[in-house]
Design a protein around this motif. Structure first.
Motif, short mmCIF file in Angstrom:
data_model
loop_
_atom_site.label_atom_id
_atom_site.label_comp_id
_atom_site.label_asym_id
_atom_site.label_seq_id
_atom_site.Cartn_x
_atom_site.Cartn_y
_atom_site.Cartn_z
N GLY A 149 14.58 -12.06 9.47
CA GLY A 149 13.43 -12.84 9.93
C GLY A 149 13.08 -13.95 9.00
O GLY A 149 13.93 -14.46 8.25
N GLY A 155 18.68 -20.48 13.60
CA GLY A 155 18.86 -19.11 14.07
C GLY A 155 20.31 -18.75 14.30
O GLY A 155 20.76 -17.64 13.98
N TRP A 185 14.05 -7.40 14.01
CA TRP A 185 14.02 -8.86 14.07
C TRP A 185 12.57 -9.35 14.02
O TRP A 185 11.73 -8.92 14.80
N TYR A 205 6.66 -9.88 16.33
CA TYR A 205 6.14 -11.24 16.20
C TYR A 205 4.88 -11.23 15.34
O TYR A 205 4.11 -10.26 15.36
N PRO A 228 10.91 -12.80 14.21
CA PRO A 228 11.11 -14.24 14.44
C PRO A 228 9.97 -15.13 13.99
O PRO A 228 10.16 -16.34 13.80
N GLU A 233 14.81 -18.04 17.69
CA GLU A 233 15.12 -16.77 18.35
C GLU A 233 16.27 -16.92 19.33
O GLU A 233 17.18 -16.08 19.37
N THR A 236 11.60 -5.80 17.72
CA THR A 236 11.19 -7.19 17.50
C THR A 236 9.70 -7.20 17.18
O THR A 236 8.90 -6.61 17.90
N VAL A 244 9.74 -21.06 16.70
CA VAL A 244 10.11 -19.66 16.87
C VAL A 244 11.00 -19.43 18.08
O VAL A 244 12.02 -18.73 18.01
#
Length: 348
Positions: A242, A160, A182, A215, A184, A196, A213, A192
Motif C-alpha cells: 500500500g 500501481g 492491500w 481504504y 490503496p 488500484e 482491502t 487512488v
C-alpha cells in the motif's frame, strides 16, 4: 509602487546560470495517460520575467512525500525569482476545506494556482471558475481536465502497475499462491482509483491474490489502525502492500508482533522512511516518481502559463522501481528532501 521597485530590482539583479535540461516523460495526447509515452528533454526557464506570486495547495503535509514536493517547489521558486503562499487541506476527506482555501488564496492576489487535489472531480467547478482569473496547474494527484492549463504529474496507474509487476514477477502464475492485504489509500482521492487499477491489472495473471482491502486516509494514525485490524482479523496474509505510510507503520507493527520476516512489505510510492526500510531490508521495494522534480516542474509550468510561453502541457519524471540491491546506486536527488528541511508556507 513596491511591486514596481521589486520588478526593477529583479531586472538589475545578476542573472543565474541557465538550468540544465530535465529528463522527463510526456504523452502524445496531453492529459491522456493511455496515449503513448515518450522521453522529453525539457529546458526550464532561466528566470521569471517578473516576481510573480503563486498560490499552492496540497492535500496534506502528513508524510514526507509532500514535504519533498514542497522542497522542490521552494528550490524552483527561488531559482526563478517568484514567491508563493501555500495552504494544505489536512487530509483527503477535506474537500470543502480545500475549495475554501484555494478560493481565498486566489482572492488575496495571485498570478497562478498550483494544486495537488484531494479529489479527482470534486474541485472541477471551483477550478473552472478560478481558471477564468489565473492559470491552474495540477501537480502529483490526477484531476479532471476542465480548467487545467497543465499537469506536472506521472501516471498513478503506472505506479500501481510497477508495484504489482514486482510482486507478479516474484510469484508467477503456477507458483505457490500468496495472499495480499492491500491498502490503496482514501477512496475518491485523485490517485487512488488509478493506482488500484494498475496494481490489480498487474497481478491478475500471477499467483498473488488480494484477500483484504483497507481504504483510509494516509495519516499514520489511521494506517496504524488499518494494519492492526488486518493482523487481528485472523486472515492469513503473506504481504502488506500500500501507500508509504502503510509500509512505514507496518515495519514497526510487524517487529512488535514478532512477525518480521514472515509478512513482506511493499510500498507503492517512496518516502524517507520507506527508503530506510528498503535499505535495511525491511521493505522489499517501492517505485519513485521523483516528487522533488514534480514540484519543480509545477512551479516552472506555472510561470510559463502566466507569461504565455507554456508549450508542454503535460509532463513528469519517468517512474523507477527501487529495491535493496539498487539503493547504493540510485540517484535520489529528486526524490527525498534533505532531513533538515521543514515546510515552507510562504516565500517572498
Amino acid at each position: 509602487m513596491q511591486r514596481i521597485i521589486a520588478c526593477m530590482l529583479a531586472l538589475l539583479a545578476p542573472l543565474p546560470l541557465a538550468a540544465d535540461p530535465w529528463a522527463l516523460q510526456t504523452h502524445t495526447v496531453p492529459f491522456d495517460y493511455t496515449s503513448p509515452a515518450r522521453p522529453l528533454t525539457y529546458t526550464p526557464l532561466d528566470r521569471a520575467a517578473s516576481p510573480w506570486t503563486l498560490c499552492i495547495s496540497y492535500p496534506h503535509l502528513k508524510d514526507a512525500y509532500w514535504l519533498s514536493v514542497n522542497f522542490g517547489m521552494v528550490e524552483e521558486a527561488q531559482r526563478l525569482g517568484v514567491g508563493f503562499r501555500l495552504v494544505e487541506a489536512g487530509g483527503y476527506p477535506n474537500l470543502d476545506r480545500q475549495i475554501e482555501q484555494i478560493t481565498n488564496c486566489v482572492a488575496q492576489g495571485a498570478d497562478a494556482l498550483v494544486v495537488g487535489t484531494v479529489s479527482f472531480e470534486g474541485l472541477t467547478p471551483t477550478v473552472q471558475a478560478l481558471s477564468e482569473q489565473v492559470p491552474v496547474i495540477a501537480t502529483v494527484n490526477d484531476i479532471a481536465d476542465p480548467g487545467i492549463a497543465a499537469k506536472a504529474a506521472v501516471s498513478w496507474y503506472d505506479m500501481g502497475a510497477i508495484t504489482g509487476r514486482f510482486i507478479a514477477e516474484r510469484h508467477p502464475k503456477g507458483s505457490a499462491p500468496v495472499r495480499l492485504a492491500w491498502f490503496p489509500g482514501p477512496q475518491g482521492a485523485g490517485w487512488v482509483s488509478f493506482v488500484e487499477a494498475g496494481f490489480r491489472d498487474a497481478i491478475a495473471e500471477s499467483a498473488a491474490e488480494i484477500v483484504l482491502t483497507k481504504y483510509g486516509d494516509t495519516g499514520r494514525e489511521i494506517q496504524v489502525t488499518l494494519v492492526e485490524e488486518t493482523l487481528d482479523s485472523g486472515v492469513a496474509i503473506d504481504y502488506i502492500v500500500g501507500s508509504a505510510p502503510t509500509a512505514e507503520v507496518a515495519v514497526s507493527i510487524l517487529r512488535a508482533r514478532g512477525l518480521e520476516g514472515q509478512i513482506n512489505i511493499v510500498s507503492d510510492y517512496m518516502s524517507h522512511a520507506v527508503f530506510r526500510g528498503i535499505r535495511r531490508g525491511r521493505i522489499l521495494a517501492a517505485p519513485t516518481d521523483f516528487p522533488i522534480m514534480q514540484g519543480k516542474l509545477a512551479i516552472e509550468m506555472a510561470v510559463r502559463a502566466i507569461e504565455g510561453t507554456l508549450e508542454t502541457r503535460h509532463a513528469g519524471p519517468r517512474i523507477m522501481l527501487v529495491t535493496p540491491d539498487m539503493v547504493g546506486n540510485t540517484d535520489l536527488a529528486e526524490t527525498l528532501a534533505p532531513a533538515s528541511f521543514i515546510p515552507v508556507f510562504e516565500l517572498d
